[in-house]
Design a protein around this motif. Structure first.
Motif, PDB file in Angstrom:
ATOM      1  N   SER A 157       0.692  -1.230  -0.131  1.00  0.00           N
ATOM      2  CA  SER A 157      -0.127   0.023  -0.110  1.00  0.00           C
ATOM      3  C   SER A 157       0.811   1.400   0.125  1.00  0.00           C
ATOM      4  CB  SER A 157      -0.893  -0.022   1.189  1.00  0.00           C
ATOM      5  OG  SER A 157      -1.526  -1.133   1.324  1.00  0.00           O
ATOM      6  N   PHE A 158       0.312   2.334  -0.449  1.00  0.00           N
ATOM      7  CA  PHE A 158       0.859   3.562  -0.600  1.00  0.00           C
ATOM      8  C   PHE A 158       0.549   4.352   0.748  1.00  0.00           C
ATOM      9  CE2 PHE A 158       0.102   8.239  -1.117  1.00  0.00           C
ATOM     10  CZ  PHE A 158       1.252   8.570  -1.334  1.00  0.00           C
ATOM     11  N   VAL A 171       8.439   8.123  -2.593  1.00  0.00           N
ATOM     12  CA  VAL A 171       7.041   7.293  -2.281  1.00  0.00           C
ATOM     13  C   VAL A 171       7.390   6.389  -1.226  1.00  0.00           C
ATOM     14  CG1 VAL A 171       5.286   6.164  -3.010  1.00  0.00           C
ATOM     15  CG2 VAL A 171       6.072   7.975  -4.438  1.00  0.00           C
ATOM     16  N   SER A 212       1.250  14.339  -8.776  1.00  0.00           N
ATOM     17  CA  SER A 212       1.242  13.045  -8.267  1.00  0.00           C
ATOM     18  C   SER A 212       0.193  12.148  -8.555  1.00  0.00           C
ATOM     19  CB  SER A 212       1.521  12.886  -6.691  1.00  0.00           C
ATOM     20  OG  SER A 212       1.504  11.667  -6.175  1.00  0.00           O
ATOM     21  N   SER A 213       0.465  10.897  -8.849  1.00  0.00           N
ATOM     22  CA  SER A 213      -0.749  10.001  -9.102  1.00  0.00           C
ATOM     23  C   SER A 213      -1.560   9.495  -7.853  1.00  0.00           C
ATOM     24  CB  SER A 213      -0.054   8.830  -9.983  1.00  0.00           C
ATOM     25  OG  SER A 213       0.526   7.946  -9.189  1.00  0.00           O
ATOM     26  N   TYR A 214      -0.770   9.836  -6.890  1.00  0.00           N
ATOM     27  CA  TYR A 214      -1.477   9.591  -5.528  1.00  0.00           C
ATOM     28  C   TYR A 214      -2.309  10.791  -5.082  1.00  0.00           C
ATOM     29  CZ  TYR A 214       1.601   5.569  -5.718  1.00  0.00           C
ATOM     30  OH  TYR A 214       2.307   4.433  -6.212  1.00  0.00           O
ATOM     31  N   VAL A 221      -1.148  15.279  -1.176  1.00  0.00           N
ATOM     32  CA  VAL A 221      -0.884  13.996  -0.711  1.00  0.00           C
ATOM     33  C   VAL A 221      -0.192  13.885   0.721  1.00  0.00           C
ATOM     34  CG1 VAL A 221       0.197  13.229  -3.031  1.00  0.00           C
ATOM     35  CG2 VAL A 221       1.711  14.301  -1.642  1.00  0.00           C
TER      36      VAL A 221
END
Length: 332
Positions: A157-158, A171, A212-214, A221
């Motif tokens: 998991s992020f 990340v 960011s893709s998150y 983020v």
């Protein structure tokens, strides 16, 4: 070349004999209790060694699962939670064992034990950093429960971003290996007990990073300070140093194996009785790390049927404050 015919009855008898031989061979392997000489050389109570009882139980569990066909992994694990986790001077005790008999490989690494909790005025089942005194299988107890486990699914998991030494944002992804237990550890999945790196992000805030893709819908983020707590305690899980986790987790991803954690409740009860009477453990055929036993006095197991009602009542009497929103990061 002329082919000779074989009577049908003889052919069937031969096939039946071969099948019996293969079955007996597999069963013989599964029942084998003889520890190979190369592995026996690692048995002992010194640093980096494995106690005899811990190895025997871990090996028996592994061979049982192999014979049942539920494990094909050539390696298995064991943990001795009676040993110290922190030896002082930034040296960690090696009490988690990676054993691969096919390649005659034995490795001892560090691992965290459950920190437990101190419900002030009600019950104190907390543990220090060095030695574990309290064990148990109650929900929300944050205690280590000894016994038989199998590794199951792995989830990565992020968790957020952190600042590296080079002043770059990196990340942080963390993997968690779910354990499935048996008997007293059967509620491992409900307790979310598993293995993971001893690392997390602290001091969390929200950082504006829309590229960011998150990022969330507002372009933020989570951001925090990366902390390695390999010398600390866990919430009941088996925590490995980040470097050891990089070795262990790929070994069991999509390839389950067994983990035996010592001690079980029966061991704790027997040790507690002997400690109270100040009788010798070795003369009674019992084992506990001598250094930790001297420090804790006597261990205690908290069964879920006793501890869960206490924890539930404490939660009712001490409700958690409402969650606070994560602040926006300030500064560079």
């Amino acid at each position: 070349m002329r082919l000779r015919s074989v009577p049908l009855g003889v052919a069937v008898l031969c096939l039946f004999t071969v099948a019996i031989a293969l079955t007996m061979s597999a069963r013989s392997f599964a029942r084998s209790s003889s520890v190979p000489a190369w592995l026996q050389a690692h048995v002992g109570e010194g640093e980096g060694q494995i106690a005899q009882v811990v190895l025997e139980r871990a090996r028996a569990l592994y061979l049982k699962k192999v014979s049942e066909g539920s494990v094909k992994n050539p390696c298995y694990f064991a943990m001795d939670a009676t040993r110290p986790g922190d030896l002082g001077n930034s040296v960690l005790g090696r009490r988690y064992y990676i054993i691969c008999e096919a390649e005659q490989s034995f490795r001892a690494v560090s691992a965290g034990h459950g920190g437990g909790r101190n419900l002030k005025g009600v019950a104190d089942f907390s543990n220090g950093r060095r030695c574990a005194k309290n064990f148990g299988n109650a929900m929300d107890s944050e205690l280590t429960a000894g016994g038989a486990y199998m590794t199951a699914d792995t989830k990565t998991s992020f968790k957020g971003y952190y600042r590296t030494a080079a002043k770059q944002d990196a990340v942080f992804m963390r993997s968690f290996v779910q354990f499935d237990g048996e008997g007293e550890t059967a509620n491992a999945r409900q307790r979310v007990i598993g293995g993971h790196p001893a690392a997390l992000l602290r001091g969390m805030c929200l950082l504006k990073k829309p590229q960011s893709s998150y990022a969330d819908h507002d372009g933020f983020v989570p951001f925090g300070k990366l902390v390695n707590y390999a010398g600390g305690r866990s919430n009941g899980c088996t925590s490995w140093s980040p470097s050891d986790a990089q070795l262990i987790i790929p070994m069991i991803k999509d390839n389950p194996t067994t983990l035996y954690v010592y001690p079980e409740s029966r061991d704790i009860a027997a040790i507690a009785r002997k400690a109270a009477s100040r009788q010798s453990l070795s003369s009674a055929g019992l084992y506990w790390n001598a250094s930790c036993l001297k420090e804790i006095g006597a261990p205690k197991f908290w069964p879920k049927k006793t501890l869960e009602p206490i924890i539930a009542q404490y939660k009712q009497d001490h409700p958690s404050p409402p969650p606070q929103p994560v602040p926006i990061c300030r500064g560079p």
